[in-house]
Design an enzyme around this catalytic site. Sequence first.
Site, PDB file in Angstrom:
ATOM      1  N   GLY A 253       9.001  -4.304  19.086  1.00 25.55           N
ATOM      2  CA  GLY A 253       8.852  -5.701  18.682  1.00 25.55           C
ATOM      3  C   GLY A 253       7.877  -6.467  19.566  1.00 25.55           C
TER       4      GLY A 253
ATOM      5  N   ARG B 180       7.090   1.058  15.469  1.00 27.07           N
ATOM      6  CA  ARG B 180       8.380   1.533  15.967  1.00 27.07           C
ATOM      7  C   ARG B 180       8.541   3.053  15.853  1.00 27.07           C
ATOM      8  NH1 ARG B 180      11.751  -2.281  17.758  1.00 27.07           N
ATOM      9  NH2 ARG B 180      11.662  -4.411  16.932  1.00 27.07           N
TER      10      ARG B 180
ATOM     11  N   ASP C  98      14.049   2.050  24.909  1.00 33.84           N
ATOM     12  CA  ASP C  98      13.824   3.329  24.216  1.00 33.84           C
ATOM     13  C   ASP C  98      12.419   3.872  24.459  1.00 33.84           C
ATOM     14  OD1 ASP C  98      16.019   4.417  22.840  1.00 33.84           O
ATOM     15  OD2 ASP C  98      16.014   2.704  21.476  1.00 33.84           O
TER      16      ASP C  98
ATOM     17  N   LYS D  74       8.901  -4.330  28.475  1.00 33.13           N
ATOM     18  CA  LYS D  74       8.697  -5.388  27.485  1.00 33.13           C
ATOM     19  C   LYS D  74       9.922  -5.576  26.617  1.00 33.13           C
ATOM     20  CE  LYS D  74       8.683  -4.508  23.662  1.00 33.13           C
ATOM     21  NZ  LYS D  74       8.817  -4.030  22.293  1.00 33.13           N
ATOM     22  N   THR D  75      10.330  -6.738  26.299  1.00 27.19           N
ATOM     23  CA  THR D  75      11.214  -7.116  25.186  1.00 27.19           C
ATOM     24  C   THR D  75      11.712  -8.542  25.400  1.00 27.19           C
ATOM     25  OG1 THR D  75      13.207  -6.707  23.884  1.00 27.19           O
ATOM     26  CG2 THR D  75      13.333  -5.989  26.179  1.00 27.19           C
ATOM     27  N   ILE D  76      11.624  -9.323  24.327  1.00 25.46           N
ATOM     28  CA  ILE D  76      12.144 -10.694  24.427  1.00 25.46           C
ATOM     29  C   ILE D  76      13.649 -10.663  24.651  1.00 25.46           C
ATOM     30  CG2 ILE D  76      10.358 -11.780  22.991  1.00 25.46           C
ATOM     31  CD1 ILE D  76      12.679 -11.946  20.812  1.00 25.46           C
ATOM     32  N   ASP D  77      14.297  -9.569  24.242  1.00 24.85           N
ATOM     33  CA  ASP D  77      15.769  -9.492  24.315  1.00 24.85           C
ATOM     34  C   ASP D  77      16.285  -9.570  25.752  1.00 24.85           C
ATOM     35  OD1 ASP D  77      15.421  -9.086  21.659  1.00 24.85           O
ATOM     36  OD2 ASP D  77      16.441  -7.165  21.544  1.00 24.85           O
TER      37      ASP D  77
ATOM     38  N   LYS E  84      25.685 -36.235  11.671  1.00 25.70           N
ATOM     39  CA  LYS E  84      26.408 -35.799  10.464  1.00 25.70           C
ATOM     40  C   LYS E  84      26.399 -34.293  10.224  1.00 25.70           C
ATOM     41  CE  LYS E  84      22.480 -36.818   7.423  1.00 25.70           C
ATOM     42  NZ  LYS E  84      21.989 -37.479   6.245  1.00 25.70           N
TER      43      LYS E  84
ATOM     44  N   TYR F 197      11.595 -14.694  15.142  1.00 19.50           N
ATOM     45  CA  TYR F 197      10.158 -14.410  15.004  1.00 19.50           C
ATOM     46  C   TYR F 197       9.304 -15.587  15.490  1.00 19.50           C
ATOM     47  CZ  TYR F 197      12.086 -10.532  12.451  1.00 19.50           C
ATOM     48  OH  TYR F 197      12.814  -9.406  12.141  1.00 19.50           O
TER      49      TYR F 197
HETATM   50  P1  FBP Z   1      12.152  -4.745  20.959  1.00 21.71           P
HETATM   51  O1  FBP Z   1      13.448  -4.285  21.567  1.00 21.71           O
HETATM   52  O2  FBP Z   1      11.340  -3.648  20.416  1.00 21.71           O
HETATM   53  O3  FBP Z   1      11.385  -5.584  21.925  1.00 21.71           O
HETATM   54  O4  FBP Z   1      12.490  -5.694  19.719  1.00 21.71           O
HETATM   55  C1  FBP Z   1      13.539  -6.580  19.779  1.00 21.71           C
HETATM   56  C2  FBP Z   1      13.631  -7.476  18.566  1.00 21.71           C
HETATM   57  O5  FBP Z   1      12.780  -8.584  18.689  1.00 21.71           O
HETATM   58  C3  FBP Z   1      15.099  -7.890  18.374  1.00 21.71           C
HETATM   59  O6  FBP Z   1      15.368  -9.089  19.026  1.00 21.71           O
HETATM   60  C4  FBP Z   1      15.239  -7.922  16.876  1.00 21.71           C
HETATM   61  O7  FBP Z   1      16.546  -7.594  16.488  1.00 21.71           O
HETATM   62  C5  FBP Z   1      14.285  -6.870  16.411  1.00 21.71           C
HETATM   63  O8  FBP Z   1      13.279  -6.782  17.380  1.00 21.71           O
HETATM   64  C6  FBP Z   1      13.676  -7.174  15.072  1.00 21.71           C
HETATM   65  O9  FBP Z   1      12.934  -6.078  14.681  1.00 21.71           O
HETATM   66  P2  FBP Z   1      11.737  -6.109  13.651  1.00 21.71           P
HETATM   67  O10 FBP Z   1      10.562  -6.674  14.382  1.00 21.71           O
HETATM   68  O11 FBP Z   1      11.512  -4.673  13.331  1.00 21.71           O
HETATM   69  O12 FBP Z   1      12.146  -6.953  12.510  1.00 21.71           O
END
Ligand code: FBP
Length: 553
Positions: free
Chosen positions: A82, A146, A177, A203-206, A243, A425
């Site tokens: 991602g 991916r 991974d 890397k990962t925003i997560d 509200k 996104y």
């Molecule tokens: P990565 O672990 O590859 O960085 O991606 C994480 C992520 O952004 C998650 O937060 C989300 O669930 C997933 O990718 C969404 O995947 P896709 O981009 O395939 O819709």
Amino acid sequence: MSDISALQKARYLYQPKLPEAVKGKVTEIALKLGAPTEAISDKDELKKMLKSTYGMPIATFEKGSNPKAGDKINVGVILSGGQAPGGHNVIAGVFDGLKNGNKDSKLYGFLGGPAGIIDGNMIEITKDLIDQYRNTGGFDIIGSGRTKLETVEQFDKSLKVCKDKNISAIIIIGGDDSNTNAALLADYYKSKGETIQVIGCPKTIDGDLKNEHIETSFGFDTATKVYSELIGNIQRDANSAKKYYHFIKLMGRSASHIGLECALQTQPNWAIISEEVEKEQKTMVTVVEEIVDIVVKRAANGDNFGVILVPEGLIEFIPEMKILIAELNDLLAHKADEFAKIATSEQSAWIAKNLSKVSSDAFKSLPASIQAQLCMDRDPHGNVQVSRIETEKLLIDMVAARLDVLKKEGKYKGKFAGLNHFFGYEGRCAAPSNFDADYCYSLGYIAFLLIASGLTGYMSSVKHCAKPATSWIAGGIPTSMMFNLEQRHGEKKPVIKKALVELSGAPYKFYVKHRNDWAIKTSYVFPGSIQYYGPTEVCDAPTKTLILEQAGK
Ligand code: FBP
């Protein structure tokens, strides 16, 4: 590129900060190795599995001499998984380090993720090209993908591609991974006597690729700042209109780091933390009851509005749902052909019939829309795509239904109108904050220094991230020391341990200490948008998570 905004033009010229030790000529930066390392668990088995790279020492850099950094070499880079803000700066850092060593060295970008190296699809990254992407968001310079780089056949194909282009080192920019596979690739090549080096970048925003040595994954800083800005705006709207209850689902496939960081930045009325739900074995009903309790108490104060944060991965942490999803994954993997032939209208009944009684009951209790979302295509790892499950809508419906009952019983007199949002996104390709711009550039630059020092099977690392960039420690961590063994597809596999929210950690404890106040008394904070120019404390601040984790270190 013709039409660009004034901000983008200015960002092209931003010079990212580097740790002090790696500034200057790359031939005057020396490698320093520490003592041998061990994996976090399963040491004996991992030692046998990673014959050539297990136990390597931690690397740091200091002023000194490394004439090899001036050699003319070709390097290949891959963006995997991602999108995360700052990916382009990793590539810019590699490029600048490489050219600092030898202007005739070349950087190649494999196109579309790991598939690019397997199929030999690549472009040369030239100065003209990289200059158009400095300090910008997205992965569009070479694209991402991916595809998992994991079989011996793929390893051998990649080797041939690199040999044909005289590429002597590969940098894989990815999550847990992809970095697991990068380390296995490094070990495979070294075991075969191949000199090609493999280096990873976190890397990962997560935010779930982190440990004692990798303090944060890149992209987490920017993405959480973008979401927090949006949450703050919604909170102001909620507090103005008075509200609506806004249920905001936040990305993060598994861990709740994003939700927790956003809660620390914005002080919403509630943030569900999946890891707590699992630890305390909360059912969906308990999760709903906690929210209902807040709504009722706030209504008693005349406040019929609020903001609730929902982590994307929640559904997989709720005990009954976890069992259901695991059974569903198996069922859809083993009976994929049979399932494909069933008419859409019949699918739910077929699934309910093929599950255990407990899971079948859990499945039938869900609305048809959620049932359908649970049956959608799996991701390449065979997992449910949680970003497509509308848990936030399910929660709104369940909270509304419970409030109706309480109203009839005379226990609730307020009004409840739920609105749902999903932020994910929106943040993945934002222009990197100064923190991510600097951090990513440093990671890329250090990745080159690791290559120039002859290392393989390492992850590029920057430590002391909560301090100013000049105090950052540049180095490399042997990826094998982050490994443990996990059951995957019926086999024990070496993998990097995913970092979930630590319930004994400072960020979570801070949140727990304050959340009951924030729940009832409106205490919203409005962080505003990311600032790139202005006072350092505004523009270069790291995440609250990093500050709390690093306090006192
Ligand atoms: P990565 O672990 O590859 O960085 O991606 C994480 C992520 O952004 C998650 O937060 C989300 O669930 C997933 O990718 C969404 O995947 P896709 O981009 O395939 O819709």
